[in-house]
Every structure is written in structure tokens, then in C-alpha cells.
Motif scaffolding. Sequence first.
Motif, PDB file in Angstrom:
ATOM      1  N   VAL A 185     -41.924  24.798   5.576  1.00  0.00           N
ATOM      2  CA  VAL A 185     -42.390  25.377   4.314  1.00  0.00           C
ATOM      3  C   VAL A 185     -42.335  26.906   4.383  1.00  0.00           C
ATOM      4  CG1 VAL A 185     -44.345  25.586   2.741  1.00  0.00           C
ATOM      5  CG2 VAL A 185     -43.840  23.381   3.804  1.00  0.00           C
ATOM      6  N   ALA A 186     -42.799  27.457   5.506  1.00  0.00           N
ATOM      7  CA  ALA A 186     -42.742  28.907   5.684  1.00  0.00           C
ATOM      8  C   ALA A 186     -41.308  29.406   5.620  1.00  0.00           C
ATOM      9  CB  ALA A 186     -43.379  29.293   7.014  1.00  0.00           C
ATOM     10  N   ASP A 187     -40.383  28.641   6.185  1.00  0.00           N
ATOM     11  CA  ASP A 187     -38.968  29.019   6.150  1.00  0.00           C
ATOM     12  C   ASP A 187     -38.456  29.068   4.720  1.00  0.00           C
ATOM     13  OD1 ASP A 187     -36.231  29.415   6.894  1.00  0.00           O
ATOM     14  OD2 ASP A 187     -35.923  27.252   6.707  1.00  0.00           O
ATOM     15  N   ALA A 188     -38.809  28.059   3.922  1.00  0.00           N
ATOM     16  CA  ALA A 188     -38.345  28.012   2.535  1.00  0.00           C
ATOM     17  C   ALA A 188     -38.853  29.216   1.743  1.00  0.00           C
ATOM     18  CB  ALA A 188     -38.802  26.713   1.876  1.00  0.00           C
ATOM     19  N   ILE A 189     -40.125  29.553   1.924  1.00  0.00           N
ATOM     20  CA  ILE A 189     -40.711  30.679   1.185  1.00  0.00           C
ATOM     21  C   ILE A 189     -40.151  32.004   1.696  1.00  0.00           C
ATOM     22  CG2 ILE A 189     -42.858  31.872   0.647  1.00  0.00           C
ATOM     23  CD1 ILE A 189     -44.279  29.162   0.848  1.00  0.00           C
ATOM     24  N   ALA A 190     -40.073  32.145   3.020  1.00  0.00           N
ATOM     25  CA  ALA A 190     -39.580  33.393   3.607  1.00  0.00           C
ATOM     26  C   ALA A 190     -38.131  33.648   3.213  1.00  0.00           C
ATOM     27  CB  ALA A 190     -39.717  33.348   5.127  1.00  0.00           C
ATOM     28  N   SER A 191     -37.297  32.607   3.239  1.00  0.00           N
ATOM     29  CA  SER A 191     -35.883  32.790   2.889  1.00  0.00           C
ATOM     30  C   SER A 191     -35.742  33.222   1.435  1.00  0.00           C
ATOM     31  CB  SER A 191     -35.087  31.512   3.141  1.00  0.00           C
ATOM     32  OG  SER A 191     -35.517  30.465   2.299  1.00  0.00           O
TER      33      SER A 191
ATOM     34  N   ILE B 149     -37.965  35.023  -0.273  1.00  0.00           N
ATOM     35  CA  ILE B 149     -38.358  36.437  -0.338  1.00  0.00           C
ATOM     36  C   ILE B 149     -37.243  37.324   0.214  1.00  0.00           C
ATOM     37  CG2 ILE B 149     -40.010  38.162   0.508  1.00  0.00           C
ATOM     38  CD1 ILE B 149     -42.052  35.818   0.705  1.00  0.00           C
ATOM     39  N   LEU B 150     -36.662  36.919   1.333  1.00  0.00           N
ATOM     40  CA  LEU B 150     -35.580  37.701   1.951  1.00  0.00           C
ATOM     41  C   LEU B 150     -34.369  37.783   1.024  1.00  0.00           C
ATOM     42  CD1 LEU B 150     -35.906  36.181   5.525  1.00  0.00           C
ATOM     43  CD2 LEU B 150     -36.317  38.587   4.964  1.00  0.00           C
ATOM     44  N   ARG B 151     -34.005  36.652   0.412  1.00  0.00           N
ATOM     45  CA  ARG B 151     -32.845  36.624  -0.492  1.00  0.00           C
ATOM     46  C   ARG B 151     -33.065  37.533  -1.694  1.00  0.00           C
ATOM     47  NH1 ARG B 151     -31.806  33.520  -5.023  1.00  0.00           N
ATOM     48  NH2 ARG B 151     -33.485  32.044  -4.585  1.00  0.00           N
ATOM     49  N   TRP B 152     -34.238  37.400  -2.325  1.00  0.00           N
ATOM     50  CA  TRP B 152     -34.541  38.242  -3.481  1.00  0.00           C
ATOM     51  C   TRP B 152     -34.587  39.715  -3.090  1.00  0.00           C
ATOM     52  CZ3 TRP B 152     -35.455  37.520  -8.744  1.00  0.00           C
ATOM     53  CH2 TRP B 152     -35.376  36.201  -9.197  1.00  0.00           C
TER      54      TRP B 152
ATOM     55  N   GLU C 195     -31.000  40.979  -2.771  1.00  0.00           N
ATOM     56  CA  GLU C 195     -30.347  41.045  -4.078  1.00  0.00           C
ATOM     57  C   GLU C 195     -30.901  42.192  -4.932  1.00  0.00           C
ATOM     58  OE1 GLU C 195     -30.821  37.187  -5.794  1.00  0.00           O
ATOM     59  OE2 GLU C 195     -29.387  36.219  -4.430  1.00  0.00           O
ATOM     60  N   GLU C 196     -32.227  42.327  -4.949  1.00  0.00           N
ATOM     61  CA  GLU C 196     -32.839  43.358  -5.789  1.00  0.00           C
ATOM     62  C   GLU C 196     -32.605  44.776  -5.254  1.00  0.00           C
ATOM     63  OE1 GLU C 196     -34.127  42.949  -8.791  1.00  0.00           O
ATOM     64  OE2 GLU C 196     -33.522  40.844  -8.579  1.00  0.00           O
ATOM     65  N   ARG C 197     -32.545  44.933  -3.924  1.00  0.00           N
ATOM     66  CA  ARG C 197     -32.245  46.265  -3.376  1.00  0.00           C
ATOM     67  C   ARG C 197     -30.792  46.646  -3.656  1.00  0.00           C
ATOM     68  NH1 ARG C 197     -34.728  49.969  -3.715  1.00  0.00           N
ATOM     69  NH2 ARG C 197     -33.477  51.073  -2.152  1.00  0.00           N
TER      70      ARG C 197
ATOM     71  N   TYR D 138     -30.386  32.943   8.267  1.00  0.00           N
ATOM     72  CA  TYR D 138     -29.169  33.410   7.590  1.00  0.00           C
ATOM     73  C   TYR D 138     -29.415  34.735   6.887  1.00  0.00           C
ATOM     74  CZ  TYR D 138     -25.620  33.745   3.933  1.00  0.00           C
ATOM     75  OH  TYR D 138     -24.641  34.201   3.090  1.00  0.00           O
ATOM     76  N   TYR D 139     -30.529  34.843   6.157  1.00  0.00           N
ATOM     77  CA  TYR D 139     -30.798  36.071   5.405  1.00  0.00           C
ATOM     78  C   TYR D 139     -31.284  37.207   6.308  1.00  0.00           C
ATOM     79  CZ  TYR D 139     -29.942  33.613   1.076  1.00  0.00           C
ATOM     80  OH  TYR D 139     -29.330  32.913   0.074  1.00  0.00           O
ATOM     81  N   ILE D 140     -31.994  36.869   7.389  1.00  0.00           N
ATOM     82  CA  ILE D 140     -32.376  37.905   8.363  1.00  0.00           C
ATOM     83  C   ILE D 140     -31.125  38.528   8.954  1.00  0.00           C
ATOM     84  CG2 ILE D 140     -33.429  38.281  10.633  1.00  0.00           C
ATOM     85  CD1 ILE D 140     -35.512  36.141   9.866  1.00  0.00           C
ATOM     86  N   SER D 141     -30.159  37.680   9.285  1.00  0.00           N
ATOM     87  CA  SER D 141     -28.897  38.171   9.840  1.00  0.00           C
ATOM     88  C   SER D 141     -28.153  39.048   8.840  1.00  0.00           C
ATOM     89  CB  SER D 141     -28.030  36.978  10.254  1.00  0.00           C
ATOM     90  OG  SER D 141     -26.829  37.417  10.839  1.00  0.00           O
ATOM     91  N   ARG D 142     -28.153  38.645   7.582  1.00  0.00           N
ATOM     92  CA  ARG D 142     -27.469  39.450   6.551  1.00  0.00           C
ATOM     93  C   ARG D 142     -28.143  40.800   6.361  1.00  0.00           C
ATOM     94  NH1 ARG D 142     -25.926  36.971   0.937  1.00  0.00           N
ATOM     95  NH2 ARG D 142     -25.257  39.144   0.779  1.00  0.00           N
ATOM     96  N   ILE D 143     -29.467  40.780   6.288  1.00  0.00           N
ATOM     97  CA  ILE D 143     -30.190  42.049   6.119  1.00  0.00           C
ATOM     98  C   ILE D 143     -29.979  42.949   7.329  1.00  0.00           C
ATOM     99  CG2 ILE D 143     -32.483  43.105   5.905  1.00  0.00           C
ATOM    100  CD1 ILE D 143     -33.307  40.636   4.266  1.00  0.00           C
ATOM    101  N   ALA D 144     -29.945  42.358   8.528  1.00  0.00           N
ATOM    102  CA  ALA D 144     -29.714  43.143   9.736  1.00  0.00           C
ATOM    103  C   ALA D 144     -28.362  43.848   9.671  1.00  0.00           C
ATOM    104  CB  ALA D 144     -29.786  42.243  10.968  1.00  0.00           C
ATOM    105  N   ARG D 145     -27.365  43.192   9.054  1.00  0.00           N
ATOM    106  CA  ARG D 145     -26.024  43.781   8.950  1.00  0.00           C
ATOM    107  C   ARG D 145     -25.891  44.721   7.757  1.00  0.00           C
ATOM    108  NH1 ARG D 145     -24.552  38.383   9.533  1.00  0.00           N
ATOM    109  NH2 ARG D 145     -23.796  38.380   7.374  1.00  0.00           N
TER     110      ARG D 145
END
Length: 528
Positions: A348-354, A356-359, A362-364, A400-407
Motif C-alpha cells: 500500500v505504501a508503495d502504491a501511494i509513494a509511487s 506522489i513520486l510520479r506526480w 510530472e508537475e516539476r 521505477y520513479y525513484i530511479s527516474r527522479i535520480a536521473r
Amino acid sequence: MKQIGICIGATRPNRVNFITDEPVRVGQFVCLTYEESSGESKTVLGMIHRLERSNPYLPDDIRAPEAAESIKKFSINENYIRGEISILGEILDNGDEVFLQMPRTPPLPAAEVLEAPPDLLKKVFGAKSEKFVRIGRLLSEKEDIPVYVDIEQIVLRHLAILAVTGAGKSNTVSVLLKNIINLGGTVAVFDFHGEYVKSKLTKNGKNAVNLIPPLINPVMLKPKEFASLIGIKQNAYVQFRYFRIAFEYLMEQLKEERGDNWQNYIDTSEFLSRLKSTIEDISDPETEIGSKIKGKVREESLFEVLNKLEDLELELGHIIKLGVPPLIEKIKPGMVNVFDFSELDEDVADAIASNILRWSLEERKKAVRKGSSKLPFPLLIVIEEAHILAGEKRNTESKYYISRIAREGRKFGLGLAVVTQRPKGLDKEILSQMNNMIILKLVEPEDQKHVQRASESLSQELMDYLPGLNPGEGIIIGNMTRIPLLVKIDRAEEKIEGNDINVVKEWKKFEKDRDYYIEDPLKELENL
């Protein structure tokens, strides 16, 4: 400057050996001064990273303790210290600021080794502008030499805070967060243990913590995120296929019935009921959605999806709510925004965290490219227990999104700070993207090797310090500071408290209320 030693043997541009009879310290900063044949005077800054003390009259092959004791009496004044100095750079002092330039030629043999003056060190490691904040002081210097780090580089190049439990991670995070909000910065924290919920971080005497309950609008989730939320594993391909088809079909139906604002006309319970009915219809080829399924429907997979949806209503009904805005919109600028995951399981934490990370990403991107965004300010996301969301052996949506943000995050003012007491459990590719590290005490050899493989700046000499560090002591490496440093982290006045329980105190609470005492345990057992 006081002379404390002299260089011996062959020298190299990045390293020299020296001897001394002074009580020098590992990690101590020194200056090497010499004059080239051209007459040009040179001063080089270095750090002592290895020491050994010897007596020429006490060789390694001596066998008798009595002989060693007798030699000791007449050779006590013959002891000397031999060590190695890592060259950090030639000192270029323009009066207001000091620059370090790596020498192209080795220092002169027999160059004098001097104590580095405190004023010089304060210039080297002090604040260069408002984006530099104090993190602590140099560990091996007698005077209080403050160490400043570049907060901008932390956001743009990311940060890892690594240590065993009790080594000072919470205090280190507290110091950083306090400095960031004092600069007007914005932070979002994924809190897995409820440590930040009780924190008292303030700015100008006012509360600076914004607690965000994890209320989720299922419509704002991607099918993969929603599937993860209800417990469909990534390798459950058939279950996910049925769920995705039903979810997307229902969304189209609701838009046709009520228009784009259909959420104003239906509540959460009815939405979930409609979703279950839609999934059930998949098994009936006479229904519209059933006719779209090719091949025989796997009833067991379909029932499993229905069971998971029912479990969702029972266990997570309090956090699922149709119509609520995306969690990203609840982030307030200039505050520490805490997402409390302490009562959620990992999926559940993964679903919510992903989500937040995705948004956030995208928003930045929108903020930088278009100017209009739900996240118009740079953001640092602090991920506590990072090995849960970005584990080495576990694929998650968040990873997946942590890796994208890191890059990609540095281009859009979106930074990551991963915090963990299990470095070996953290994905090494993500760890290698953290260009800044604060490494407190690490004892486990596998943790040390994992960190060293991920960081080119962490030498074996620095690695050797990790097991012996005291709480609050650490190694700082990366773009946020000029050179790798041994630092004593400041003690935070407004500290994020860990959740350790005072066990003895809790026991004593019940001891004074106890009104019974078992005199004969065996007799008591017979009466049961």
C-alpha cells in the motif's frame, strides 16, 4: 604555522609519507610548504589518513617480553610516528576565499609538514553564499572548525544518509531539514515509523510541519498503482489484466453517464461496488465487457481480484475516498510535509509513494517547461527506510520513479534524500545516483562493500573509519562539499525522535500496580 613533521621518501602529486614525534591525529589537516628550484613558494593542503608508531630498537621479530621491556627503558625517547598524507590541493588564497588546485607535480621531498591554521580551514570549509548551511564541525581538529554544505547540490545531485540504528540518522536529518526550511525550502517526507508526526520543527517560532494523511482518490491512480494498492503482485499478469480492463472500462462508462465531473454524482462505496460488478461481468460473454475477453476466462484469477477488492474496503476503506485532490496538491511551500505511512503495509505504501513520486516529476517538468504547475517550487523528497521502496531484490512502482527522479530530477529542481540502516538492501543503481553521501557508523562488511561499490569517492582509507565512528560522527562526500570529510554532526535542537521505547520505564509502570505474587509456580500450574 607550527612544524610537526617532514616528508620522507618519494612523493606523489596526491600522496606523501612523513615522520613526526608530535601527537598527530588521523583525519587532521596539515600544510606542506616548500620552494621549487625556480624560487616559487608552494603551500599544499593535505589530510592525514594513516598513522603508525614505531621504535627502531623493537623489531617485529622480537620474541621475549623481558627483552622488549628492557629495550623500552633505554629507547623510550626513540619512538616516532610514521604516516601518510593525502594531498587535497595547492592553496590559492585571494584573501576573501581559498581555492584548492590539484598540483601537477609532486611536493618536494623533505617538505615541511605544518599544522593547518584554523583561519585557513574556516575559509576552505566555511559558507561561500546563502546556499551553504552548517552541518557540523571537523572531527579531528582541536578547534571548532565549522563545516558547511551546499544545499543546492543536495537537491540537484541527491543525497544518501546511511548508518546502523542508533548512529545518529534522525539527528542528521533534523539538522538538514531545519536548515532547509530556514532557507524557505520545501521538503516532502515518506515516514514509515511515525517519527516525523511528533516532530517539533519550527521556523521563526511557528510550526513548520505539515502532516498529510494518505487519503487516496483511486481515480487519480494509474492501473498499476491501483492494482498494487489492492495487493495484486507484479507477476500476477492475468489478475492485473482483468483488473485493468475492468477499471478502464468503468471509467469510460462513468464519463459517458455523467460527463467529466462524474465524481460529483457518485460516492466511494458505489464506485467500488460498480468496479466489482464490472469485474464479475468479465466472466459472462453475453456482457459488453465479457465479449471483449479473448479465450477462456480464468475464474480463479477473477475471484482473486474480487477478494482483494473486498479486502481493500475492509482494511483500507478509511484512506480511499473518491473526489479528493491528488496528494501532491497538499504539499505546502516552505514546510516539512510529512506523509504518514506508519499504519500501511509495504504494498500500500508503495502504491501511494509511487503516485506522489510520479506526480512530483510530472508537475516539476510542467513548472520548468510551461510555467503552470501544481508544484511550482523545487522540492526535496526524503525517503525514510528507502530499502523498502527501492530494494535491491524487489521491483516496485516506487523504485521505477525513484530511479527516474535520480536521473532526471536535477533538471527540474526535484531532489531525493534516501535514508536507510540497510545499505546492502538498497538498489545499487539508485545508490550510485546519490552523488552526495553522509555515512555514519557502518559495521556490517557487506553494507560497507555495497556503499563503496556505489561511490567512487569512498576510498578504502575512509571505509576503515566506519566501524569505529561514534554516534553523530560521519563521513561526508560528494558535490555538497569540496573534499571528503570526517565530521561531527551538530546536535539538532528540534530533533526528529526515533521510536525506541524505554523498556525498563514501561516495565516499572506495571510493577507498582501488580497486586499478586506467585509463591509456588508448580502449584500454580497444577491449579490451571
